[in-house]
Design an enzyme around this catalytic site. Structure first.
Site, PDB file in Angstrom:
ATOM      1  CG  ASP A  18      -5.210  -7.676   6.078  1.00  0.00           C
ATOM      2  OD1 ASP A  18      -5.577  -8.290   7.090  1.00  0.00           O
ATOM      3  OD2 ASP A  18      -5.861  -6.739   5.585  1.00  0.00           O
ATOM      4  CD  GLU A  20      -9.465  -4.965   5.021  1.00  0.00           C
ATOM      5  OE1 GLU A  20     -10.629  -4.902   5.490  1.00  0.00           O
ATOM      6  OE2 GLU A  20      -8.451  -4.926   5.734  1.00  0.00           O
ATOM      7  CG  HIS A 165     -10.008  -1.313   9.036  1.00  0.00           C
ATOM      8  ND1 HIS A 165      -9.958  -2.519   9.708  1.00  0.00           N
ATOM      9  CD2 HIS A 165     -10.213  -0.362   9.979  1.00  0.00           C
ATOM     10  CE1 HIS A 165     -10.139  -2.298  11.007  1.00  0.00           C
ATOM     11  NE2 HIS A 165     -10.292  -1.008  11.194  1.00  0.00           N
ATOM     12  CG  ASP A 170      -4.887  -2.997   7.778  1.00  0.00           C
ATOM     13  OD1 ASP A 170      -4.693  -1.779   7.950  1.00  0.00           O
ATOM     14  OD2 ASP A 170      -6.023  -3.512   7.842  1.00  0.00           O
TER      15      ASP A 170
END
Length: 288
Positions: A18, A20, A165, A170
């Protein structure tokens, strides 16, 4: 391209990852990776083998917020002393290349950002041997019973807590959501009476609509929110491949716990002392 095996010949490990990023708030502004997080998972047992996460300093520090826009805590000060993408590119390449990539909405967002970041430093991007995008899989198999298809909504539906987040948190939540969905789908296919609407809670979270060609009006708007009407994947994206799962039943709570307890009682009556775990070991076929 050499695949990383997990003990069984021909079966590559799965890497849930993931990103950000900043949220572009003006025309011409691009996405910059602010954090990368990943876990490598054994496909036979869904056991986490290794993990890696790092904040990343963007070339343009002004894209990072002075104050955290959500609960993520990623601020300009947090990334100011972080390594640049070029400094962590070798590690990211190693953890991604030759594995099955998994994540939520990664085909439309994370994969594109990874390719852009490697292109910017003049290096070839890592390549997957397969891809599992949980947004597409769960939309097709699980439907919208949990409300919209955001990870936060799915986690709330199963009582897994709030989405943080942060990349590493996540991806671990993503894996737990998949385990819970697979269990429910297996139970429903085995005992059709479980699909009775009384077991399914009413959705309480509505999807924020998105207007094509316009940036989000607030910085906290998710850059990875799935569209309401369809899931459009790029033509060149690798196909989703089937991976065998073999695991015990994950911890359950709330309405899912009631369903599991009821099913356990029914199976004990029908199967004597046969444990539920032995029946669930074939649930991998539901995600194909």
């Amino acid at each position: 391209m050499e695949a990383h095996n997990s003990g069984k010949e021909g079966m590559a490990e799965i890497v849930f990852f993931d990103l950000e990023t900043n949220v572009p708030n003006r025309a011409g502004q691009r996405f910059w990776i602010l954090e990368f997080g990943a876990i490598v998972v054994c496909p036979q047992k869904l056991i986490e083998l290794e993990s890696y996460s790092t904040l990343i300093r963007p070339k343009d520090l002004s894209v990072a917020s002075l104050k955290p826009s959500r609960c993520d805590g990623i601020t300009r000060a947090a990334v100011a002393n972080a390594p640049s993408f070029e400094q962590v590119a070798d590690k990211i390449f190693t953890i991604l290349n030759g594995r099955v990539w998994a994540g939520h909405n990664i085909q439309r967002f994370d994969c594109i950002r990874i390719k852009e970041a490697f292109a910017e430093i003049g290096r070839p991007a890592p390549e997957p041997v397969g891809m599992i995008d949980s947004l597409g899989v769960l939309t097709e198999k699980f439907g919208r019973r949990a409300g919209n298809m955001k990870m936060a909504s799915l986690a709330t539906y199963f009582g897994l807590g709030q989405q943080k987040h942060r990349s590493l948190d996540d991806v671990r939540m993503n894996l737990e959501v998949l385990k819970h969905c697979a269990t429910v789908l297996f139970l429903e296919s085995s005992l059709p009476n479980l699909s009775n609407p009384k077991w399914q809670g009413s959705p309480t979270i509505m999807t924020r609509s998105r207007t094509n060609g316009k940036f989000p009006s607030k910085e906290e708007a998710s850059r990875k929110s799935p569209p309401i009407t369809s899931i459009a994947y790029q033509r060149k994206s690798p196909p989703i491949t089937s991976i065998g799962y073999q695991r015990t039943v994950p911890n359950t709570r709330g309405s899912l716990g009631k369903v599991t307890e009821s099913v356990r009682n029914l199976l004990c009556k029908a199967q004597g002392k046969q444990p539920l775990n032995s029946l669930l070991k074939h649930s991998h076929t539901l995600l194909r």
